[in-house]
Design an enzyme around this catalytic site. Structure first.
Site: not given
Ligand code: NDP
Ligand code: SSN
Length: 293
Positions: A96, A171
């Site tokens: 996102t 989104k």
């Molecule tokens: N969780 C949810 O319910 C949802 C999340 N999203 C979106 O999806 C995306 C991921 O979310 P989520 O999985 O929850 O987040 P997490 O915080 O669990 O994971 C984030 C990821 O990004 C990586 N990362 C962070 N900074 C860097 C960097 N500078 N360089 C390379 N890798 C980096 C992390 O690596 P490392 O492990 O090394 O920190 C990790 O793999 C976000 O944009 C979020 O807004 C969308 C829908 C639902």
């Molecule tokens: O970006 C996160 C969305 C979480 C949800 O749709 O439940």
């Protein structure tokens, strides 16, 4: 289908890559903290040592990174995507981010001859595990058609919204509404409690009426228990409110409700709740610290 690359093994990326493996896809993964790839490796994924190494190996690579800075970093930094992307290869960013970030990535990838699709998702950890996401894609239609077999595993519905930026904007609008709803819900739970009503009864009443929804139903019981195990981290919800408010600025849309919700998420972050689930914003309205996470 050919082997799919997957960058970012956070809450969402790990669940989505696992799902692809379960459905018989070959998957090559990378994460900045490499140890987070171990479980995927045990389930049959190969592990690349950098984004560039994954792109080199795979025709199609998906990214699921935390925020605009992370999404840009895997593309533009050393050993990043741009070092290996070329004609015949596609990059799909499912993070996102804002439309500007997505457009920057798209332009750079296309300049190298590659194709680009943005495809952020609605739905959290559990829908990711169950292949029930809603996929909001935009960009290269040929790449969308090519990656659909994978999207059909990851999601219950895929949209193609036209030019790059439209997926990101859709989104952000959705998450702006969700964040505002979570604030109203939190206020309501506190108001019920402080005025002598049972919050559990409030949940039952809400669930039977016109504003019943899966979010209240799923998050309500754990919020009442002060339990905020992160499915969607609060720091990411606040990032989405911030980016949605910027979209409002650009388009001269007044968003007082979203602005107030953003303040509550910011306050929650500043009191150390950023890594908990976004429902922990409830603590701000209660005026207490969570007794368990
Ligand atoms: N969780 C949810 O319910 C949802 C999340 N999203 C979106 O999806 C995306 C991921 O979310 P989520 O999985 O929850 O987040 P997490 O915080 O669990 O994971 C984030 C990821 O990004 C990586 N990362 C962070 N900074 C860097 C960097 N500078 N360089 C390379 N890798 C980096 C992390 O690596 P490392 O492990 O090394 O920190 C990790 O793999 C976000 O944009 C979020 O807004 C969308 C829908 C639902
Ligand atoms: O970006 C996160 C969305 C979480 C949800 O749709 O439940």
């Amino acid at each position: 289908m050919e082997e799919i690359g997957f960058l970012g093994m956070g809450i969402m990326g790990k669940a989505m890559a696992m799902n692809l493996l379960r459905h018989g896809f070959k998957v090559s993964v990378w994460n900045r903290t490499l140890s987070k790839c171990d479980e995927l490796k045990e389930h049959g994924a190969s592990v690349g040592e950098s984004p560039a190494a994954v792109i080199k190996k795979c025709k199609y690579t998906i990214g699921m990174l935390s925020d605009p800075a992370a999404a840009l970093s895997v593309v533009f930094d050393k050993d990043g995507i741009l070092e290996e992307i070329c004609s015949g290869k596609g990059y799909i960013d499912m993070s996102t981010v804002d439309a500007e970030t997505s457009s920057k990535i798209s332009e750079a990838v296309k300049k190298k001859g590659g194709s680009f699709l943005e495809a952020p998702v609605s739905g959290s950890k559990k829908p990711a595990e169950d292949g029930q996401l809603v996929i909001l894609s935009a960009g290269d239609k040929g790449l969308y058609d090519a990656i659909l077999p994978a999207f059909d595993v990851l999601g219950k519905k895929s949209f193609f919204l036209g030019e790059v930026g439209n997926g990101a904007k859709m989104k952000l609008v959705v998450n702006m509404i969700m964040g505002s709803m979570m604030n109203a819900f939190s206020e309501g739970l506190v108001l019920a409690d402080k005025s002598g009503l049972s919050p559990n009864t409030l949940l039952d009443v809400l669930d039977l009426g016109a504003i019943a929804n899966p979010m209240f139903k799923m998050k309500g019981p754990s919020m009442i228990q002060n339990s905020y195990s992160p499915a969607f981290p609060l720091k990411h919800q606040q990032k989405d409110m911030r980016l949605a408010l910027a979209l409002g600025d650009e388009n001269a849309v007044s968003m007082p409700v979203a602005a107030a919700a953003n303040e509550a998420f910011k306050k929650a972050r500043s009191t150390g709740l950023g890594d908990l689930d976004f429902s922990a914003v409830y603590e701000i309205f209660k005026g207490t610290e969570p007794s368990s996470a």
